[in-house]
Design an enzyme around this catalytic site. Structure first.
Site, PDB file in Angstrom:
ATOM      1  N   ALA A 273      48.588  41.933  39.802  1.00  0.00           N
ATOM      2  CA  ALA A 273      48.378  41.687  41.002  1.00  0.00           C
ATOM      3  C   ALA A 273      47.053  40.846  40.388  1.00  0.00           C
ATOM      4  O   ALA A 273      46.401  40.692  39.434  1.00  0.00           O
ATOM      5  CB  ALA A 273      47.946  42.600  41.922  1.00  0.00           C
TER       6      ALA A 273
ATOM      7  N   GLY B  80      51.517  44.554  38.280  1.00  0.00           N
ATOM      8  CA  GLY B  80      52.276  44.101  39.319  1.00  0.00           C
ATOM      9  C   GLY B  80      53.376  43.554  38.639  1.00  0.00           C
ATOM     10  O   GLY B  80      54.660  43.117  39.244  1.00  0.00           O
TER      11      GLY B  80
ATOM     12  N   GLU C 173      56.011  45.867  37.979  1.00  0.00           N
ATOM     13  CA  GLU C 173      56.558  46.427  39.017  1.00  0.00           C
ATOM     14  C   GLU C 173      57.675  45.590  39.504  1.00  0.00           C
ATOM     15  O   GLU C 173      58.722  45.978  40.139  1.00  0.00           O
ATOM     16  CB  GLU C 173      55.336  46.729  39.888  1.00  0.00           C
ATOM     17  CG  GLU C 173      54.666  47.938  39.590  1.00  0.00           C
ATOM     18  CD  GLU C 173      53.399  47.916  40.475  1.00  0.00           C
ATOM     19  OE1 GLU C 173      52.579  47.115  40.432  1.00  0.00           O
ATOM     20  OE2 GLU C 173      53.525  49.167  40.982  1.00  0.00           O
TER      21      GLU C 173
ATOM     22  N   GLU D 114      47.058  49.719  35.295  1.00  0.00           N
ATOM     23  CA  GLU D 114      45.915  50.077  36.607  1.00  0.00           C
ATOM     24  C   GLU D 114      45.087  51.167  36.338  1.00  0.00           C
ATOM     25  O   GLU D 114      43.968  50.960  36.651  1.00  0.00           O
ATOM     26  CB  GLU D 114      46.946  50.456  37.850  1.00  0.00           C
ATOM     27  CG  GLU D 114      47.779  49.160  38.140  1.00  0.00           C
ATOM     28  CD  GLU D 114      49.074  48.913  37.662  1.00  0.00           C
ATOM     29  OE1 GLU D 114      49.275  49.354  36.590  1.00  0.00           O
ATOM     30  OE2 GLU D 114      49.845  47.940  38.362  1.00  0.00           O
TER      31      GLU D 114
HETATM   32  C1  3H9 Z   1      47.741  45.316  39.606  1.00  0.00           C
HETATM   33  O1  3H9 Z   1      48.865  44.765  39.233  1.00  0.00           O
HETATM   34  C2  3H9 Z   1      48.115  46.529  40.838  1.00  0.00           C
HETATM   35  C3  3H9 Z   1      49.431  46.721  41.317  1.00  0.00           C
HETATM   36  O2  3H9 Z   1      50.138  47.738  40.774  1.00  0.00           O
HETATM   37  C4  3H9 Z   1      49.555  46.604  42.873  1.00  0.00           C
HETATM   38  C5  3H9 Z   1      49.437  45.664  43.665  1.00  0.00           C
HETATM   39  C6  3H9 Z   1      49.852  45.729  45.255  1.00  0.00           C
HETATM   40  N1  3H9 Z   1      43.961  38.677  38.161  1.00  0.00           N
HETATM   41  O3  3H9 Z   1      42.001  38.612  29.408  1.00  0.00           O
HETATM   42  P1  3H9 Z   1      42.062  37.173  29.242  1.00  0.00           P
HETATM   43  C7  3H9 Z   1      41.760  36.348  34.175  1.00  0.00           C
HETATM   44  S1  3H9 Z   1      46.423  45.297  38.918  1.00  0.00           S
HETATM   45  C8  3H9 Z   1      43.183  37.870  38.087  1.00  0.00           C
HETATM   46  O4  3H9 Z   1      40.792  36.446  28.589  1.00  0.00           O
HETATM   47  P2  3H9 Z   1      44.388  36.840  27.354  1.00  0.00           P
HETATM   48  C9  3H9 Z   1      40.602  36.657  33.199  1.00  0.00           C
HETATM   49  O5  3H9 Z   1      39.613  37.127  34.186  1.00  0.00           O
HETATM   50  C10 3H9 Z   1      46.363  44.368  37.453  1.00  0.00           C
HETATM   51  N2  3H9 Z   1      42.489  37.284  36.991  1.00  0.00           N
HETATM   52  O6  3H9 Z   1      43.484  36.140  28.594  1.00  0.00           O
HETATM   53  C11 3H9 Z   1      40.279  35.566  32.562  1.00  0.00           C
HETATM   54  O7  3H9 Z   1      39.614  34.533  33.566  1.00  0.00           O
HETATM   55  P3  3H9 Z   1      38.393  33.623  33.150  1.00  0.00           P
HETATM   56  C12 3H9 Z   1      46.912  44.701  36.520  1.00  0.00           C
HETATM   57  C13 3H9 Z   1      43.020  37.802  35.988  1.00  0.00           C
HETATM   58  O8  3H9 Z   1      45.275  35.834  27.341  1.00  0.00           O
HETATM   59  C14 3H9 Z   1      41.830  34.629  32.286  1.00  0.00           C
HETATM   60  O9  3H9 Z   1      42.455  35.443  33.300  1.00  0.00           O
HETATM   61  N3  3H9 Z   1      47.174  43.833  35.225  1.00  0.00           N
HETATM   62  C15 3H9 Z   1      43.833  39.035  35.694  1.00  0.00           C
HETATM   63  O10 3H9 Z   1      43.505  37.598  26.261  1.00  0.00           O
HETATM   64  C16 3H9 Z   1      42.237  35.010  30.942  1.00  0.00           C
HETATM   65  O11 3H9 Z   1      42.100  36.377  30.737  1.00  0.00           O
HETATM   66  C17 3H9 Z   1      45.844  44.075  34.524  1.00  0.00           C
HETATM   67  O12 3H9 Z   1      45.130  44.918  34.485  1.00  0.00           O
HETATM   68  C18 3H9 Z   1      44.456  39.513  36.883  1.00  0.00           C
HETATM   69  N4  3H9 Z   1      45.427  40.601  37.078  1.00  0.00           N
HETATM   70  O13 3H9 Z   1      45.119  38.196  28.022  1.00  0.00           O
HETATM   71  C19 3H9 Z   1      46.052  42.920  33.279  1.00  0.00           C
HETATM   72  N5  3H9 Z   1      44.238  39.099  34.369  1.00  0.00           N
HETATM   73  O14 3H9 Z   1      39.296  32.578  31.976  1.00  0.00           O
HETATM   74  C20 3H9 Z   1      44.839  42.292  33.220  1.00  0.00           C
HETATM   75  C21 3H9 Z   1      43.500  38.051  33.499  1.00  0.00           C
HETATM   76  O15 3H9 Z   1      38.107  33.030  34.399  1.00  0.00           O
HETATM   77  N6  3H9 Z   1      44.803  41.194  32.082  1.00  0.00           N
HETATM   78  N7  3H9 Z   1      42.674  37.265  34.543  1.00  0.00           N
HETATM   79  O16 3H9 Z   1      37.551  34.560  32.216  1.00  0.00           O
HETATM   80  C22 3H9 Z   1      45.051  41.488  30.944  1.00  0.00           C
HETATM   81  O17 3H9 Z   1      45.124  42.598  30.472  1.00  0.00           O
HETATM   82  C23 3H9 Z   1      45.027  40.240  30.261  1.00  0.00           C
HETATM   83  O18 3H9 Z   1      44.194  39.194  30.700  1.00  0.00           O
HETATM   84  C24 3H9 Z   1      46.134  39.493  29.673  1.00  0.00           C
HETATM   85  C25 3H9 Z   1      45.926  38.083  28.909  1.00  0.00           C
HETATM   86  C26 3H9 Z   1      47.002  40.382  28.609  1.00  0.00           C
HETATM   87  C27 3H9 Z   1      47.140  39.036  31.065  1.00  0.00           C
END
Ligand code: 3H9
Length: 657
Positions: free
Chosen positions: A73, A112, A115, A135
């Site tokens: 999400a 998400g 999911e 999460e």
């Molecule tokens: C969820 O899903 C809730 C659901 O269960 C329910 C919903 C109803 N959103 O980490 P990076 C941005 S909760 C917005 O350096 P990488 C990050 O801030 C979510 N922005 O890249 C950064 O921005 P900036 C569950 C996001 O390649 C840029 O993307 N998911 C999100 O090293 C690059 O990020 C997670 O907890 C996001 N979800 O790694 C996953 N994710 O360039 C969280 C990233 O402006 N994310 N950004 O600084 C990660 O673990 C890593 O970002 C990922 C990529 C592995 C995806």
């Protein structure tokens, strides 16, 4: 695969839709991580409606553009008013579609994103894909069916493990657990389209309709207890346990409970704190002045001093694929260092964190020497020798003569002034600090110290190497103790004032542990040993301003030989190795109060905490004002990753707001 663009006008950007012989391929394209932002959800919903209605569409494939399937999400939407359609609504629509929907996982599918994939009728992944429900790391539970669909697919124990830890599983593991159905051996989209064609017209396997396999209650109880003990009172892991273990109830009931729990936690202070940490980590990599600066290439790292710190750094560097040349004073000391490094690697091998091939590869890239000249091939040399200015400046002068002119020199000093070390070299521009935390192969934090003359590409090199070591680098300016130890000193000072004012060590420790620190301050002192700080205080004694409040209690303990756990006594006594309150220490504290004429008073836990947190935040403000730290979030990261501050409290700067 022949593709014809179709009805893209019906789908709002940023998703693109193509038809491939009756199979609709929906590509989610929402850089940087294809989060399921409002536009993406709208686009998906339209594509699904179209697929359901169009007679020439027999199935759907959902995939992601770039290297990510869906990162989850959109965390940036949290805290803002909800925008329809919600992710659970879209997911429900996928699962209910009368035509097969196949998820083509081209990269990570998190939160998400997973999911959504779980609601598809079939999941095919590329070998590089990874799945996870992280999460809990954001202080929430999955909110779009994860706690109910995953156990139906892989059973309660495996689902508990994945969701409560928030860890990711690689494609192979995901396949063996049953999260995905296939790893594509060739082109992923071709495999997904072919799967959708095979499923067309057949009964569909809807995850929500599966019966969750019941598991051994004893096993579930044991796993749950372990999770709860580890979570130190955090809400999200406890809710994960509750939701997953009750997933045998009717699906709709479980979903409704999950959604309500998700929404409540999303708005909690804990979740706000962990979101702050998430974004602070990403911000920390953005360093002013380095926007278009390239790091110098480094393939070989020299490490001077192969004690505990040096060998830990060596293990981290070998793990990142660097060639490592270790230097110590004599061939015997160097050999001892080599043994220490191999021993650490062997422990990783024994614990399964490293396989035999990885072990051999690391061993092959390690050499040790007692001769400075052998460091000539290094692109970066990190010194981890005794923290003494004369020892370090002498080493840097010698290094200057043997390494290439473009090699970077890093000092791992904790308290010395790296500008003075740099001044001993011919090219101070190539010197910076890299302050690792012990044990360096485990601890994530590295304070990267920008000295007065550090060249921008040298700083960029320090950051790039730290990141390659899978560390969290935070830039700090030069000040005694840098960011972490300066705040730690202020915190320690306040704790000692509290002692004089009336609190006892175990009361202060209990307040800190209740707050979420893994160990209280005085217990940590005893574990680390009191003598090094005592020696430093003695060195500084002559220069100390007598008008500034100074607490002598720690000195009195050291004078009595109470150097901590190793000595069998310190701030606590250790009868039979077990920590106990020592009346002798209480007497020393009371005597110190009496000597200063202080009438002790009692403190509540909250009051103790408030004073300690305020002291940390005030020192943090000073660091910001002096330009030593660039952002409050950087300070929070240092205290969380180097000093045990609980992440779910957001760090001292976040907590002070
Ligand atoms: C969820 O899903 C809730 C659901 O269960 C329910 C919903 C109803 N959103 O980490 P990076 C941005 S909760 C917005 O350096 P990488 C990050 O801030 C979510 N922005 O890249 C950064 O921005 P900036 C569950 C996001 O390649 C840029 O993307 N998911 C999100 O090293 C690059 O990020 C997670 O907890 C996001 N979800 O790694 C996953 N994710 O360039 C969280 C990233 O402006 N994310 N950004 O600084 C990660 O673990 C890593 O970002 C990922 C990529 C592995 C995806």
């Amino acid at each position: 695969m022949s593709e014809t663009t179709a009805f893209s006008s019906t789908v709002s950007a940023p998703n693109s839709v193509k038809a491939s012989n009756g199979i609709l391929v929906v590509t989610i394209d929402n850089a940087p991580v294809n989060a399921t932002s409002a536009d993406v959800r709208t686009g998906l919903e339209r594509a699904l409606s179209h697929a359901e209605a169009a007679a020439d569409v027999t199935g759907v494939v959902i995939t992601g553009a770039g290297k990510t399937f869906i990162g989850g999400a959109d965390i940036k939407e949290f805290g803002k008013p909800a925008v329809e359609p919600t992710l659970p609504a879209v997911i429900e629509k996928i699962e209910a579609l009368s035509k097969p929907v196949v998820a083509a996982l081209n990269g990570v599918a998190l939160g998400g994103g997973l999911e959504l994939a779980l609601s598809c009728h079939y999941r095919v992944a590329s070998a590089a894909a990874q799945v996870g429900l992280p999460e809990v790391k954001l202080g929430i539970v999955p909110g779009a069916g994860g706690t109910q669909r995953l156990p139906r697919l892989i059973g309660i124990p495996a689902a508990l493990d994945l969701i409560a830890s928030g860890r990711s599983a690689k494609a192979e593991e995901a396949l063996s657990l049953g999260i995905i159905d296939e790893i594509a051996s060739g082109d992923l989209l071709e495999a997904a389209v072919s799967a959708a064609r095979k499923l067309a017209g057949k009964p569909l396997r809807r995850t929500g309709e599966l019966t969750a396999a019941t598991a051994d209650p004893a096993e579930i109880k044991k796993a749950s207890a372990k999770i709860l003990a580890k979570s130190r009172g955090q809400k999200a892991p406890a809710e994960v346990v509750r939701l997953v273990t009750s997933s045998t109830r009717p699906f709709a009931e479980g979903l409704a409970d999950e959604r309500a729990t998700f929404l409540a936690l999303r708005d909690s202070r804990e979740a706000a704190a962990l979101r702050h940490v998430f974004f602070a980590e990403r911000e920390a990599s953005k360093v002013e002045g380095l926007e278009s600066v390239e790091a110098r290439p480094v393939s070989t790292i020299g490490i001077c001093g192969l004690g505990l710190m040096g060998s830990g750094i060596a293990v981290a560097a070998l793990g990142a694929g660097y060639t490592v040349i270790g230097l110590d004073q004599t061939p015997e000391a160097a050999e001892k260092g080599r043994e220490r490094i191999i021993d650490l690697l062997e422990r990783n091998l024994a614990s399964g964190r490293l396989d035999q091939t990885g072990f051999e590869a690391r061993k092959a890239k390690l050499s040790v020497t007692a001769s400075d000249a052998d460091l000539a091939p290094c692109g970066l040399v990190i010194e981890a020798v005794f923290d003494d200015l004369a020892v370090k400046t002498d080493l840097f002068r010698r290094l200057d003569k043997v390494v290439r002119p473009d090699a970077v020199l890093a000092t791992n000093t904790s308290y010395l002034n790296p500008d003075e070390i740099a001044a001993a070299t011919a090219y101070p521009g190539r010197v910076l600090g890299m302050h690792f935390f012990s044990p360096a192969h485990v601890m994530r934090l590295v304070e990267v110290v920008r000295c007065a003359k550090t060249a921008p590409d040298v700083l960029a090199t320090g950051l790039a190497v730290a990141r390659k070591l899978r560390k969290l680098p935070v830039v700090t300016g030069v000040t005694e103790g840098f960011i972490g130890n300066r705040i730690f000193s202020a915190y320690r000072r306040e704790a000692e004032f509290l002692l004089e004012d009336g609190a006892l060590p175990h009361e202060i420790d209990a307040a800190l542990e209740d707050y979420g620190f893994p160990m209280g301050l005085f217990a940590v002192y005893d574990m680390a040993g009191l003598e090094i700080a005592w020696a430093r205080r003695k060195r500084q004694a002559a220069a100390r301003d007598p008008s500034i409040r100074y607490v002598e209690i720690a000195d009195t303990l050291c004078e009595a030989g109470r150097f901590g756990q190793k000595a069998g006594r310190g701030w606590y006594a250790y009868p039979e190795g077990k920590k106990a309150i020592d009346p002798e220490v209480t007497a020393i504290i009371e005597a110190a109060r009496a000597k200063k004429g202080i009438t002790p008073r009692t403190f509540s836990k909250d009051e103790i905490l408030r004073r300690l947190l305020d002291a940390m935040a005030a020192e943090g403000e000073a660091l910001l004002a002096e330009g030593i730290a660039a952002r409050p979030g950087d300070i929070d990261l240092v205290m969380i990753n180097g000093y045990g501050f609980p992440a779910y409290k957001g760090g001292p700067m976040f907590a002070s707001n």
